[in-house]
Design an enzyme around this catalytic site. Structure first.
Site, PDB file in Angstrom:
ATOM      1  N   ASP A 170       0.829  -1.204   0.000  1.00 41.59           N
ATOM      2  CA  ASP A 170       0.000   0.000   0.000  1.00 41.59           C
ATOM      3  C   ASP A 170       0.865   1.256   0.000  1.00 41.59           C
ATOM      4  OD1 ASP A 170      -2.663  -0.835  -0.086  1.00 41.59           O
ATOM      5  OD2 ASP A 170      -2.722  -1.259   2.044  1.00 41.59           O
ATOM      6  N   PHE A 171       1.871   1.273   0.865  1.00 44.09           N
ATOM      7  CA  PHE A 171       2.728   2.454   0.926  1.00 44.09           C
ATOM      8  C   PHE A 171       3.517   2.636  -0.368  1.00 44.09           C
ATOM      9  CE2 PHE A 171       2.504   1.960   5.677  1.00 44.09           C
ATOM     10  CZ  PHE A 171       1.811   3.136   5.888  1.00 44.09           C
TER      11      PHE A 171
END
Length: 412
Positions: A170-171
């Site tokens: 996600d990051f």
């Protein structure tokens, strides 16, 4: 201090981690990011961790939502209504050289399809976060399972897959969102063309493991890499216990780091003899990995004979590559003592104290400010007036109809 993206306007219509991370990154670089949420908040609005140790009830404020959306302006719109959809479309396609930028993760809304929006503004920059390239949903924890990482994580004797708690994909996707926006802006400045960039979480994960060479290794060997617990794969690195029960992680990736570790622990002669006995060359990273258990066994007594303070002093003096295992409460305590300039205290709209971060990028030595804590719908009236030219009466009618909401009426 001025930031490099001041003057840029971005509309963000995304939930959870990846899209909001991209918007937050742009906001901390100076962009005016307008986050659009449903009236009453989206599916991530109350996501844990929340204030009050999870006992604050349904209205407890989310540390997660507040920190990922700080520095953005918040607009609440009922996108189920034609009027609400038109407002969002107008915000996305508003005229101006520094506007017409959208980050979203919307699926299945024809009125938000790129060709529909681009018909209103042909030079639109539209970055869409997806789960899979075909539009099916996915989250970090599902794509991580599918690229094989839980199968090689955990203790050697373990049989079940071990999930990680950090949503790393996600990051990474969020940072790729900000990269895509900046690349598209550069192209638009040169050519006048817009861009539609689709970014699938599953592709980010696949690209990550492929670019590390892990898929090539599996293809060549025809089997999974074995688990090695806390050992660093392909080099030497493992945790050691000190005499006071504290643990440290020690890594020797380079020949210089290996030499420093041998000297500080007084084991150079032992390892010289080991090399002779086993016809090994421990200056080679692959050899240190092959003999990792033997190396660790030789080094353990040195750590076990010293407490953390002694280990810290001696390893630092010898320039060994190492780190101490800390709990997050210790990180908080260190922050309270001023140890981490990237961290900063923030007060949530309800008065709760929170810890968040400024941008990790230091411009001329300065992290810049973190951005103000968001409040759902706080900026609705201001944004509609400023970007769409609506007057107070028009905004009032929209609020009375429930089409939009401000911070005092977001639960309508």
């Amino acid at each position: 201090m001025s930031r490099p993206l001041e003057g840029l306007h971005v509309v963000e219509c995304a939930s959870f981690v990846a899209g909001p991370t991209g918007g937050m990154t742009l906001a901390q670089l100076g962009a005016d990011v307008v986050r659009v949420d449903p009236v009453g908040g989206g599916s991530d609005y109350r996501r844990w961790p929340v204030a009050g140790n999870g006992t604050g009830g349904a209205e407890a404020e989310s540390y997660y939502w507040a920190s990922l959306n700080k520095g953005k302006r918040s607009v609440a719109i009922d996108l189920r209504t034609p009027a609400g959809r038109e407002l969002l479309t107008a915000l996305v396609t508003a005229p101006g050289p520094d506007r017409g930028v959208l980050v979203d993760n919307v699926v299945g809304r024809r009125w938000m399809a790129n060709d529909v929006l681009a018909a209103r503004r042909p030079d639109l920059i539209h970055v869409r976060v997806q789960g899979y390239p075909d539009g099916r949903p996915a989250v970090d924890y599902t794509v991580n399972a599918e690229v094989g990482i839980p199968q090689i994580t955990g203790p050697e004797e373990g049989g079940a897959p071990v999930n990680h708690v950090l949503p790393a994909w996600d990051f990474t996707t969020g940072l790729s969102v900000s990269t895509a926006v900046l690349a598209a802006l550069y192209e638009r400045a040169r050519t006048g063309r817009g861009a539609y960039v689709e970014l699938a979480l599953s592709d980010v994960a696949l690209a990550g493991v492929a670019n590390l060479g892990w898929l090539s290794e599996a293809a060549e060997r025809g089997r999974e890499r074995p688990r090695h617990g806390n050992h660093v794969y392909g080099s030497f690195g493992v945790d050691f216990a000190c005499s006071d029960g504290q643990r440290v992680m020690v890594v020797a990736l380079t020949e210089g780091q290996w030499d420093a570790l041998r000297k500080v622990t007084g084991t150079a002669g032992v390892f010289d003899a080991l090399e002779t006995a086993l016809s090994a060359d421990l200056t080679q990273e692959a050899e240190r990995y092959r003999l990792r258990e033997t190396i660790a066994a030789i080094l353990r007594p040195w750590f076990a004979a010293r407490n953390l303070a002694q280990v810290s002093e001696e390893l630092d003096a010898a320039r060994v590559l190492w780190g101490r295992y800390r709990g997050m409460t210790e990180v908080v305590a260190a922050h309270r003592e001023g140890a981490h300039p990237v961290l900063v205290d923030m007060t949530l709209p309800g008065g709760e104290a929170a810890i968040t971060a400024r941008s990790p990028m230091r411009w001329n030595g300065d992290h810049g400010g973190p951005g103000e804590a968001p409040e759902l719908g706080r900026d609705t009236g201001q944004v509609l007036a400023e970007l769409l030219g609506l007057d107070a009466a028009e905004i009032g009618k929209l609020m009375d109809a429930g089409t939009v909401a401000d911070a005092g009426r977001h639960s309508a």
